[in-house]
Design a protein around this motif. Structure first.
Motif, PDB file in Angstrom:
ATOM      1  N   SER A  44       0.820  -1.214   0.000  1.00 35.02           N
ATOM      2  CA  SER A  44       0.000   0.000   0.000  1.00 35.02           C
ATOM      3  C   SER A  44       0.854   1.263   0.000  1.00 35.02           C
ATOM      4  N   THR A  45       2.100   1.167   0.430  1.00 36.09           N
ATOM      5  CA  THR A  45       3.013   2.302   0.259  1.00 36.09           C
ATOM      6  C   THR A  45       3.210   2.577  -1.225  1.00 36.09           C
ATOM      7  N   GLU A  46       3.365   1.507  -2.003  1.00 37.85           N
ATOM      8  CA  GLU A  46       3.518   1.666  -3.457  1.00 37.85           C
ATOM      9  C   GLU A  46       2.243   2.210  -4.092  1.00 37.85           C
ATOM     10  N   SER A  47       1.090   1.649  -3.743  1.00 39.12           N
ATOM     11  CA  SER A  47      -0.163   2.102  -4.353  1.00 39.12           C
ATOM     12  C   SER A  47      -0.537   3.503  -3.897  1.00 39.12           C
ATOM     13  N   THR A  48      -0.163   3.864  -2.677  1.00 41.39           N
ATOM     14  CA  THR A  48      -0.396   5.220  -2.191  1.00 41.39           C
ATOM     15  C   THR A  48       0.425   6.224  -2.987  1.00 41.39           C
ATOM     16  N   ASP A  50       1.388   5.897  -5.984  1.00 41.28           N
ATOM     17  CA  ASP A  50       0.771   5.962  -7.306  1.00 41.28           C
ATOM     18  C   ASP A  50      -0.432   6.902  -7.305  1.00 41.28           C
ATOM     19  N   LEU A  51      -1.291   6.785  -6.279  1.00 36.92           N
ATOM     20  CA  LEU A  51      -2.452   7.675  -6.178  1.00 36.92           C
ATOM     21  C   LEU A  51      -2.014   9.132  -6.073  1.00 36.92           C
ATOM     22  N   ALA A  52      -1.022   9.385  -5.225  1.00 37.89           N
ATOM     23  CA  ALA A  52      -0.543  10.752  -5.039  1.00 37.89           C
ATOM     24  C   ALA A  52       0.027  11.323  -6.330  1.00 37.89           C
ATOM     25  N   GLY A  53       0.616  10.459  -7.134  1.00 39.25           N
ATOM     26  CA  GLY A  53       1.159  10.904  -8.406  1.00 39.25           C
ATOM     27  C   GLY A  53       0.090  11.250  -9.424  1.00 39.25           C
ATOM     28  N   ARG A  54      -1.079  10.628  -9.285  1.00 40.17           N
ATOM     29  CA  ARG A  54      -2.151  10.836 -10.270  1.00 40.17           C
ATOM     30  C   ARG A  54      -3.116  11.955  -9.906  1.00 40.17           C
ATOM     31  N   ILE A  58      -4.025  14.796  -3.634  1.00 41.77           N
ATOM     32  CA  ILE A  58      -3.752  13.660  -2.764  1.00 41.77           C
ATOM     33  C   ILE A  58      -2.260  13.593  -2.447  1.00 41.77           C
ATOM     34  N   TYR A  59      -1.972  13.379  -1.183  1.00 38.82           N
ATOM     35  CA  TYR A  59      -0.617  13.140  -0.691  1.00 38.82           C
ATOM     36  C   TYR A  59      -0.598  11.761  -0.049  1.00 38.82           C
TER      37      TYR A  59
END
Length: 264
Positions: A44-48, A50-54, A58-59
């Motif tokens: 979830s660190t990786e998916s988080t 990814d979300l922040a990048g998109r 979102i941070y």
């Protein structure tokens, strides 16, 4: 631009798989202007991140929840350290102790809690702390290992005396849907007692949905119910709650408004 700041959500959770993008696309126009997605594992660190990048609003955090510390070793911890350096990762978390589920041995939980606190210190990041049925041990570690760190005690669930211990040390308390529950006497007393500049709003989405929607999937769109409850407890306007908690979250996470870019 001030609006609602959700300081702790889990939008990478599979509960949002069917409509994640549609839901997140609705946030800013619904008054939710910033969200911190909290990691709970290496995955979830990786998916988080990814979300922040998109999503510009979102941070994210980087960290391993106490129930998941079995996945940590020196190699994976080295990976976590690099992940925590990524752009828009604004805290280490959620980390801490959980004696409710007891999925991991207490000594192992404590060891990796301390190691991740050290990571926050090394990187100069604040800490999002998870503590469930581990009040004394969590506080003892914070007192001994985090005296120079700024912590958010996420989903605060203890009484005024424990709240005082954290607040006197300059830490923050996360308050979410539980404050709307009829049986949440302790938390309501804490919200009434605490200084307003240490209060953070959160959802813990998809969990802990506020009344009157208990049992449904939670999202940041339900935070107005939490705002309403806090305003009633403290005897101030809902607009004041939103402004204060937005400013608190910006300060805790070390964020600032960018000239000419609004909330981005």
């Amino acid at each position: 631009m001030t609006g609602i700041f959700d300081t702790h959500a889990h939008y990478d959770d599979e509960a949002f798989s069917s409509d994640r993008d549609e839901l997140l696309d609705s946030m800013v126009r619904s008054g939710v202007v910033r969200i911190v997605n909290a990691a709970a594992s290496l995955g979830s660190t990786e998916s988080t991140a990814d979300l922040a990048g998109r999503y510009p609003f979102i941070y994210g955090t980087a960290g391993v929840h106490p129930d998941e510390v079995g996945e940590l070793n020196e190699e994976s911890f080295a990976w976590l350290k690099e992940a925590a350096r990524r752009e828009k990762i604004v805290a280490v978390g959620e980390i801490g102790l959980d004696y409710y589920w007891d999925k991991e041995q207490h000594d192992r939980q404590k060891y990796w809690f301390v190691r991740q606190l050290g990571l926050a210190r090394e990187l100069g990041l604040p800490v999002v702390v998870h503590s469930r049925e581990a009040a004394r041990d969590t506080l003892d570690i914070i007192k001994s290992e985090a005296a120079d760190l700024c912590c958010d005690i996420h989903c605060f669930s203890y009484g005024v005396e424990m709240a005082r211990e954290y607040l006197d040390r300059g830490h923050y308390l996360g308050v979410g849907g539980v404050v709307t529950f009829k049986n949440a006497r302790k938390l309501k007393e804490v919200v009434e007692y605490m200084p307003p500049d240490r209060l953070l709003l959160e959802t813990d989405s998809p969990y802990l949905t506020p009344a009157p929607h208990r049992g449904a999937r939670n999202s940041s769109l339900y935070l107005p119910y939490v705002v309403q409850a806090v305003a009633a407890i403290r005897g101030i306007s809902e607009e004041e709650v939103i402004r204060i908690t937005y400013d608190n979250a910006m300060r805790f996470y070390g964020l600032r408004e960018e000239a000419g870019k609004g909330i981005l």
